[in-house]
Write an enzyme that holds these catalytic residues in place. Structure first.
Site, PDB file in Angstrom:
ATOM      1  N   HIS A  79      67.447  24.819   6.729  1.00 52.16           N
ATOM      2  CA  HIS A  79      68.822  24.587   6.268  1.00 52.16           C
ATOM      3  C   HIS A  79      69.179  25.595   5.190  1.00 52.16           C
ATOM      4  CE1 HIS A  79      72.141  22.765   4.105  1.00 52.16           C
ATOM      5  NE2 HIS A  79      71.384  22.684   3.044  1.00 52.16           N
ATOM      6  N   ASP A 108      88.141  53.656   8.359  1.00 51.34           N
ATOM      7  CA  ASP A 108      86.929  52.912   8.735  1.00 51.34           C
ATOM      8  C   ASP A 108      85.924  53.066   7.592  1.00 51.34           C
ATOM      9  OD1 ASP A 108      85.880  52.080  11.977  1.00 51.34           O
ATOM     10  OD2 ASP A 108      84.738  51.672  10.165  1.00 51.34           O
ATOM     11  N   TRP A 143      62.728  27.261   0.769  1.00 53.22           N
ATOM     12  CA  TRP A 143      63.293  28.607   0.960  1.00 53.22           C
ATOM     13  C   TRP A 143      62.639  29.620   0.046  1.00 53.22           C
ATOM     14  CZ3 TRP A 143      66.977  31.981  -1.520  1.00 53.22           C
ATOM     15  CH2 TRP A 143      67.343  31.605  -2.810  1.00 53.22           C
ATOM     16  N   SER A 173      68.990  44.836   7.612  1.00 52.13           N
ATOM     17  CA  SER A 173      70.422  44.808   7.924  1.00 52.13           C
ATOM     18  C   SER A 173      71.259  44.822   6.641  1.00 52.13           C
ATOM     19  CB  SER A 173      70.745  43.534   8.714  1.00 52.13           C
ATOM     20  OG  SER A 173      72.106  43.214   8.594  1.00 52.13           O
ATOM     21  N   SER A 174      70.885  43.979   5.685  1.00 52.56           N
ATOM     22  CA  SER A 174      71.667  43.902   4.439  1.00 52.56           C
ATOM     23  C   SER A 174      71.665  45.214   3.690  1.00 52.56           C
ATOM     24  CB  SER A 174      71.093  42.806   3.535  1.00 52.56           C
ATOM     25  OG  SER A 174      71.214  41.552   4.145  1.00 52.56           O
ATOM     26  N   GLU A 259      70.075  37.490  -6.041  1.00 52.84           N
ATOM     27  CA  GLU A 259      70.541  36.991  -4.746  1.00 52.84           C
ATOM     28  C   GLU A 259      71.650  35.947  -4.925  1.00 52.84           C
ATOM     29  OE1 GLU A 259      70.922  35.803  -0.644  1.00 52.84           O
ATOM     30  OE2 GLU A 259      70.365  37.652  -1.670  1.00 52.84           O
ATOM     31  N   TYR A 261      73.824  35.895  -7.187  1.00 53.27           N
ATOM     32  CA  TYR A 261      75.069  36.607  -7.489  1.00 53.27           C
ATOM     33  C   TYR A 261      75.595  37.336  -6.256  1.00 53.27           C
ATOM     34  CZ  TYR A 261      74.557  35.180 -12.234  1.00 53.27           C
ATOM     35  OH  TYR A 261      74.459  34.394 -13.337  1.00 53.27           O
ATOM     36  N   SER A 272      89.997  36.211  -6.952  1.00 58.40           N
ATOM     37  CA  SER A 272      90.785  37.123  -7.800  1.00 58.40           C
ATOM     38  C   SER A 272      91.900  37.803  -7.022  1.00 58.40           C
ATOM     39  CB  SER A 272      89.862  38.184  -8.403  1.00 58.40           C
ATOM     40  OG  SER A 272      88.845  37.580  -9.160  1.00 58.40           O
ATOM     41  N   HIS A 306      63.929  31.767 -15.491  1.00 55.33           N
ATOM     42  CA  HIS A 306      64.434  30.414 -15.763  1.00 55.33           C
ATOM     43  C   HIS A 306      64.120  29.490 -14.572  1.00 55.33           C
ATOM     44  CE1 HIS A 306      68.694  31.794 -14.266  1.00 55.33           C
ATOM     45  NE2 HIS A 306      67.980  31.366 -13.252  1.00 55.33           N
ATOM     46  N   HIS A 307      63.710  30.096 -13.460  1.00 52.41           N
ATOM     47  CA  HIS A 307      63.264  29.269 -12.324  1.00 52.41           C
ATOM     48  C   HIS A 307      61.811  28.851 -12.505  1.00 52.41           C
ATOM     49  CE1 HIS A 307      66.828  30.112  -9.873  1.00 52.41           C
ATOM     50  NE2 HIS A 307      66.812  31.288 -10.478  1.00 52.41           N
ATOM     51  N   THR A 332      80.676  34.976 -16.982  1.00 50.81           N
ATOM     52  CA  THR A 332      81.196  34.027 -15.984  1.00 50.81           C
ATOM     53  C   THR A 332      82.370  33.250 -16.570  1.00 50.81           C
ATOM     54  OG1 THR A 332      78.892  33.805 -15.304  1.00 50.81           O
ATOM     55  CG2 THR A 332      80.458  32.261 -14.347  1.00 50.81           C
ATOM     56  N   LYS A 335      85.592  35.249 -16.657  1.00 54.07           N
ATOM     57  CA  LYS A 335      86.312  35.245 -15.368  1.00 54.07           C
ATOM     58  C   LYS A 335      87.142  33.967 -15.226  1.00 54.07           C
ATOM     59  CE  LYS A 335      83.412  37.977 -12.267  1.00 54.07           C
ATOM     60  NZ  LYS A 335      84.430  38.870 -11.705  1.00 54.07           N
ATOM     61  N   ARG A 454      63.252  16.311  -5.475  1.00 54.76           N
ATOM     62  CA  ARG A 454      63.790  16.961  -4.271  1.00 54.76           C
ATOM     63  C   ARG A 454      62.665  17.082  -3.242  1.00 54.76           C
ATOM     64  NH1 ARG A 454      64.767  23.239  -6.116  1.00 54.76           N
ATOM     65  NH2 ARG A 454      65.396  23.480  -3.956  1.00 54.76           N
TER      66      ARG A 454
HETATM   67  C1  HEM Z   1      77.162  21.315   4.634  1.00 58.02           C
HETATM   68  C2  HEM Z   1      76.884  20.642   3.618  1.00 58.02           C
HETATM   69  C3  HEM Z   1      75.511  20.565   2.992  1.00 58.02           C
HETATM   70  C4  HEM Z   1      74.749  19.451   2.833  1.00 58.02           C
HETATM   71  C5  HEM Z   1      75.097  18.058   3.242  1.00 58.02           C
HETATM   72  C6  HEM Z   1      73.504  19.873   2.178  1.00 58.02           C
HETATM   73  C7  HEM Z   1      72.472  18.993   1.863  1.00 58.02           C
HETATM   74  C8  HEM Z   1      71.260  19.378   1.293  1.00 58.02           C
HETATM   75  C9  HEM Z   1      70.203  18.462   0.875  1.00 58.02           C
HETATM   76  C10 HEM Z   1      70.257  16.973   0.987  1.00 58.02           C
HETATM   77  C11 HEM Z   1      69.187  19.214   0.370  1.00 58.02           C
HETATM   78  C12 HEM Z   1      67.891  18.723  -0.284  1.00 58.02           C
HETATM   79  C13 HEM Z   1      66.773  18.624   0.643  1.00 58.02           C
HETATM   80  C14 HEM Z   1      65.531  18.161  -0.104  1.00 58.02           C
HETATM   81  O1  HEM Z   1      65.256  18.611  -1.222  1.00 58.02           O
HETATM   82  O2  HEM Z   1      64.802  17.371   0.460  1.00 58.02           O
HETATM   83  C15 HEM Z   1      69.598  20.588   0.473  1.00 58.02           C
HETATM   84  C16 HEM Z   1      68.829  21.644   0.049  1.00 58.02           C
HETATM   85  C17 HEM Z   1      69.297  22.920  -0.061  1.00 58.02           C
HETATM   86  N1  HEM Z   1      70.544  23.374   0.348  1.00 58.02           N
HETATM   87 FE1  HEM Z   1      72.034  22.296   1.177  1.00 58.02          FE
HETATM   88  N2  HEM Z   1      73.543  21.217   1.944  1.00 58.02           N
HETATM   89  C18 HEM Z   1      74.761  21.686   2.420  1.00 58.02           C
HETATM   90  C19 HEM Z   1      75.231  22.968   2.344  1.00 58.02           C
HETATM   91  C20 HEM Z   1      74.518  23.996   1.765  1.00 58.02           C
HETATM   92  C21 HEM Z   1      75.048  25.334   1.574  1.00 58.02           C
HETATM   93  C22 HEM Z   1      76.431  25.809   1.976  1.00 58.02           C
HETATM   94  C23 HEM Z   1      74.047  26.056   0.960  1.00 58.02           C
HETATM   95  C24 HEM Z   1      74.004  27.507   0.529  1.00 58.02           C
HETATM   96  C25 HEM Z   1      74.812  28.380   0.685  1.00 58.02           C
HETATM   97  C26 HEM Z   1      72.901  25.177   0.796  1.00 58.02           C
HETATM   98  C27 HEM Z   1      71.711  25.556   0.230  1.00 58.02           C
HETATM   99  C28 HEM Z   1      70.622  24.711   0.022  1.00 58.02           C
HETATM  100  C29 HEM Z   1      69.366  25.125  -0.606  1.00 58.02           C
HETATM  101  C30 HEM Z   1      69.033  26.504  -1.111  1.00 58.02           C
HETATM  102  C31 HEM Z   1      68.539  23.996  -0.652  1.00 58.02           C
HETATM  103  C32 HEM Z   1      67.115  23.905  -1.220  1.00 58.02           C
HETATM  104  C33 HEM Z   1      66.141  23.847  -0.088  1.00 58.02           C
HETATM  105  C34 HEM Z   1      64.740  23.870  -0.612  1.00 58.02           C
HETATM  106  O3  HEM Z   1      64.380  22.987  -1.380  1.00 58.02           O
HETATM  107  O4  HEM Z   1      64.002  24.784  -0.230  1.00 58.02           O
HETATM  108  N3  HEM Z   1      73.223  23.931   1.282  1.00 58.02           N
HETATM  109  N4  HEM Z   1      70.867  20.674   1.039  1.00 58.02           N
HETATM  110 CU   LIG Z   2      68.429  31.889 -11.367  1.00 59.42          CU
END
Ligand code: HEM
Ligand SMILES: [Cu+2]
Length: 626
Positions: A79, A108, A143, A173-174, A259, A261, A272, A306-307, A332, A335, A454
Site C-alpha cells: 500500500h 516540448d 516501506w 525512471s525518476s 523523498e 519533499y 500556488s 528524526h526518523h 513551510t 508558504k 502501527r
Molecule cells: C486511500 C486512503 C488511505 C487509507 C485508508 C490508508 C490507510 C493506511 C493504514 C491503515 C495504514 C497503517 C497500516 C499499519 O500500520 O498497519 C497505512 C500505512 C501507510 N500509508 Fe496509507 N492510507 C491511504 C492513503 C495513503 C496515501 C495517499 C499515502 C501516500 C501517498 C499513504 C502512505 C502510507 C504509508 C507510507 C504507510 C506506512 C506503511 C508502513 O508502515 O510501512 N497512504 N495507510
Molecule cells: Cu523526515
C-alpha cells in the site's frame, strides 16, 4: 547521405501515423506522455486504495481474522510503496509533463525520447514491484524495510527481491525524468522569462527534480547492497558478519526525508497556481514562496535522523536533528502564511480547484503541527511506531499531496480535454474526501497516543480501540466513495462535459494563452515575457492604455483542434518524430531485472534488447522516412 537506417528493420523506422494506439506506444510528445503517466498513476492509486481498504476492514474491529498476519504485512507494505512510488510521484510527473513546457513557453521538453523512456521504465518498474502478488510473495517488511529483517535469514521468500529490484528500476525512471526537467526549465524558457518570472509550479518542479537527482542515488546504493546481500551473499547488512544494520536506516532516511519533499513540493506548486487565479490576486510574497521552497530543498537534507530518535544515536545527535527539524518548519510556515495572505481580501470564486486547495492548506497545517510535535525526541519516543505517526503521514501525504494533486486535476482538466469537470460532482468529490479523510486519519492521533502500535494485523478486545477503529474504517469507505465520484466525474466530463474555452478561469500563466486542447506544437510563435504572470500581463497590462485586451474564446494561439495527426510543418517548426526505441530500451532493462530473479539467460536477453534499443535510438533519423 546514406545513414545506417538501412540496418534498421523497416518496422522500427520512425512511424509516421499520429493516430491509433501505436501512436501512443511510440509517442514522444510531452502532453501524451503526461496523459500516460496520469492514467497509469491513477490505476495504481486505485490499487493502493483497495489495499488500504482491506487493511481498514481487517482493523474495523478487534481480533479480526479477515486476513492472515503474513498477508497483512504485504498489504501495508505494498500500500505504502504503491501510493508513494506508483501514485503520488507519477501523478506529479504527469503534471510536470503536461504543464511545464506550456508554462515556460516551450514546444516540448529538452529530451523527448528520454521522456518517453522514463514513462515506460516507470510502468515496467511498477509491474515488477507488483509481480510479487503473482507468486504470493510481495514485499512485507514495511516501506522502509529495515535491515536485517530484510536479510535472506529472516525474509527467505522473494518479496524483498521484488522490493529491491522494483525500486531500483523505478529510481532509474525518476532520475532520467528529473534530468530532463532540469535541462528543460533552465534552457528552454521563452525570451524574457527570467528565473524570478517563472510560475511557482515551474519552480517547485525544478526543486523537486534536483531532489530526485540527488536523493535517489543514496537509496540506489542501499538497494544495490540489499540486492547483493540477497542474491549474491554479500554481507553489507549481515550483523553476524560485523555489519551495522543502522547503515540501512541512515541510507534509507537520507533519501527518505528528501523523498517526502519530492511528494509535497509539486502539490505546493499547484496550490500556488490555483489560489491567485481563484482569488483574482497575484500570489502574495512570490519571492518568499519561491525561496522558501528552495530552502526546503536544501534543509531537507539535514533532518533525516528524526526518523531514528528511538534507535539510540545519543543525546547529541537527537538534539541536533531535533533543532534542524524544528527549523525546517519555518519555510513551510512562510508558504502557509503567504497562501492565506493571497486569499485575504481576494474575490474568491469557490470552484472545486479552490476547494481542494483550501482543503490542502487546512489538512497540511494539521499534518505540519503533528510533524512539529515529533521533532521533540522525548515526545517522539511516545509517538514513534504508533498510529499517531500513521495519522501524521496521511495528513501530509493524503491531505497534502493528494488534495494538492486533485486541485491540479480540476484546474488543468479543461486545458487538455477542452471540457470542464462537472462542478456539482466536483463538490461532492471534495466533501466526501475531506470528511472521509478526517474521519479515517483524525482518530488515529488519539489511538496512537493511547498506545496503539502501527503495523499490528489485529488488536485484543478491551483495549478501548474498537470504536475509533470502526469510525476510521467508515471514513476510509467514505474516501473510497469519494474516489468513485471523481472517477465518474472524470469519465463523464471527458465524454460530454461542458465545453471549455482556452482560458476558462481567466488564468495568469502561459498555458492559458493557447488553445484547449493545445496543438502538438503548443505555441505557433514562442511568446515574449515581460513580467510575472505572463499571460495576465498580456491580457490586462500590456495594451497601451492598460485597457483589458480580452481573448476571444477558443481562438487563442494554435489551431485549437489539438490535431495530433498534423505536424507543425506548415509553421516551419520541427517537432520530434515518433519512436519505438524508448519502449524497447525500457523493456530490455525490465527484462534484465527479471532475469536476476529467474535465469541468467533472461538477463542476457534483456541486455541484448537494451543494447539494440540504444543502437536504434542513436542512429534513428531526425525526420521520419516518408
Ligand atoms: C486511500 C486512503 C488511505 C487509507 C485508508 C490508508 C490507510 C493506511 C493504514 C491503515 C495504514 C497503517 C497500516 C499499519 O500500520 O498497519 C497505512 C500505512 C501507510 N500509508 Fe496509507 N492510507 C491511504 C492513503 C495513503 C496515501 C495517499 C499515502 C501516500 C501517498 C499513504 C502512505 C502510507 C504509508 C507510507 C504507510 C506506512 C506503511 C508502513 O508502515 O510501512 N497512504 N495507510
Ligand atoms: Cu523526515
Amino acid at each position: 547521405m546514406a545513414t545506417v537506417t538501412g540496418a534498421l528493420p523497416r518496422v522500427l523506422r520512425r512511424p509516421t501515423s499520429y493516430t491509433g494506439w501505436w501512436s501512443w506506444v511510440t509517442t514522444v510528445d510531452h502532453k501524451r506522455i503526461g496523459v500516460l503517466y496520469g492514467f497509469t498513476a491513477f490505476a495504481f492509486l486505485l490499487v493502493g486504495g483497495i489495499e488500504a481498504l482491506t487493511i481498514r476492514t481487517q482493523l474495523a474491529g478487534s481480533e479480526s481474522a479477515l486476513v492472515s498476519p503474513e498477508l497483512y504485512n504485504q498489504l501495508f507494505t505494498m500500500h505504502a510503496l504503491t501510493m508513494i512510488f506508483l501514485a503520488v510521484m507519477p501523478l506529479s510527473a504527469a503534471f510536470f509533463n503536461l504543464i511545464i513546457p506550456l508554462q515556460i513557453g516551450a514546444r516540448d521538453v529538452a529530451f523527448p525520447r528520454l521522456n518517453a523512456l522514463s514513462y515506460w521504465i516507470f510502468l515496467f518498474g511498477g509491474l515488477l514491484l507488483n509481480a510479487g502478488w503473482l507468486v504470493g510473495n510481495s514485499p512485507d517488511a514495511g516501506w522502509f524495510a529495515y535491515a536485517n529483517l530484510t536479510s535472506k535469514t529472516f525474509s527467505p521468500e522473494r518479496g524483498l527481491d521484488f522490493y529491491a529490484l522494483g525500486l531500483l528500476v523505478l529510481g532509474t525512471s525518476s532520475m532520467a525524468a528529473a534530468f530532463n526537467f532540469v535541462v528543460t526549465i533552465l534552457n528552454m524558457r521563452a525570451p524574457g522569462m527570467t528565473l524570478m518570472r517563472m510560475p511557482v509550479f515551474t519552480w517547485m518542479t525544478l526543486v523537486t527534480s534536483f531532489l530526485l537527482i540527488t536523493a535517489f542515488p543514496v537509496i540506489t546504493v542501499g538497494l544495490i547492497e540489499l540486492a547483493f546481500d540477497r542474491l549474491f551473499g554479500t554481507n553489507f547488512f549481515v550483523t553476524a558478519k560485523g555489519a551495522n544494520p543502522l547503515l540501512w536506516q541512515h541510507l534509507f532516511w537520507v533519501f527518505g526525508h528528501p523523498e517526502v519533499y519530492i511528494l509535497i513540493l509539486p502539490a505546493m506548486g499547484i496550490v500556488s497556481e490555483v489560489l491567485p487565479t481563484f482569488a483574482r490576486k497575484p500570489l502574495f510574497g512570490y519571492p518568499f514562496v519561491v525561496l522558501s521552497g528552495v530552502s526546503i530543498g536544501f534543509m531537507g537534507w539535514a533532518v533525516w535522523s528524526h526518523h531514528m530518535f528511538t534507535v539510540g544515536l545519543g543525546p547529541v545527535a537527537n538534539a541536533t536533528f531535533a533543532l534542524t527539524t524544528m527549523v525546517i518548519a519555518v519555510p513551510t510556515g512562510v508558504k502557509i502564511f503567504n497562501w492565506i495572505a493571497t486569499l485575504w481580501g481576494g474575490s474568491l470564486s469557490l470552484k472545486t480547484p479552490l476547494l481542494f486547495a483550501l482543503g490542502f492548506i487546512v489538512l497540511f497545517i494539521i499534518g505540519g503541527l503533528s510533524g512539529v510535535s515529533h521533532s521533540s525526541p522525548p515526545a517522539d519516543s511516545q509517538q514513534q511506531d504508533t498510529y499517531y505517526i500513521v495519522a501524521h503521514l496521511h495528513y501530509v501525504l493524503f491531505g497534502g499531496s493528494i488534495f494538492g494533486l486533485f486541485a491540479g486535476i480540476y484546474y488543468w482538466f479543461p486545458k487538455f480535454s477542452g471540457r470542464l469537470l462537472h462542478e456539482g460532482l466536483g463538490k461532492l468529490n471534495f466533501w466526501l474526501m475531506f470528511i472521509g479523510m478526517n474521519l479515517t486519519f483524525g482518530p488515529m492521533h488519539w489511538l496512537g497516543l493511547d498506545g496503539m502500535p502501527r503495523r499490528i494485523y489485529s488488536y485484543p478486545a478491551g483495549m478501548g480501540w474498537d470504536f475509533w477503529n470502526l469510525m476510521s474504517t467508515a471514513g476510509s469507505y467514505m474516501l473510497g466513495i469519494g474516489f468513485l465520484a471523481f472517477a465518474w466525474n472524470f469519465v463523464s466530463s471527458l465524454r460530454k462535459g461542458e465545453k471549455a474555452t482556452s482560458d476558462p478561469w481567466d488564468g495568469r500563466t502561459l498555458e492559458w494563452s493557447i488553445a484547449s486542447p493545445p496543438p502538438i506544437y503548443n505555441f505557433a510563435t514562442i511568446p515574449t515575457v515581460h513580467g510575472r504572470d505572463a499571460f495576465w500581463a498580456q491580457k490586462y497590462l500590456e495594451t497601451p492604455g492598460h485597457q483589458p485586451r480580452g481573448v476571444p474564446s477558443g481562438g487563442a494561439d494554435g489551431d485549437g483542434d489539438g490535431a495530433h495527426g498534423q505536424g507543425a510543418g506548415h509553421l516551419g517548426v520541427h517537432m520530434p518524430g515518433l519512436s519505438y526505441f524508448p519502449i524497447i530500451v525500457a523493456l530490455g532493462l525490465a527484462l534484465a531485472a527479471v532475469g536476476l530473479l529467474t535465469h541468467v539467460a533472461v538477463i542476457a536477453l534483456g541486455v541484448l534488447i537494451m543494447l539494440f534499443g540504444i543502437y536504434g535510438w542513436t542512429f534513428e533519423p531526425a525526420e521520419p522516412d516518408e
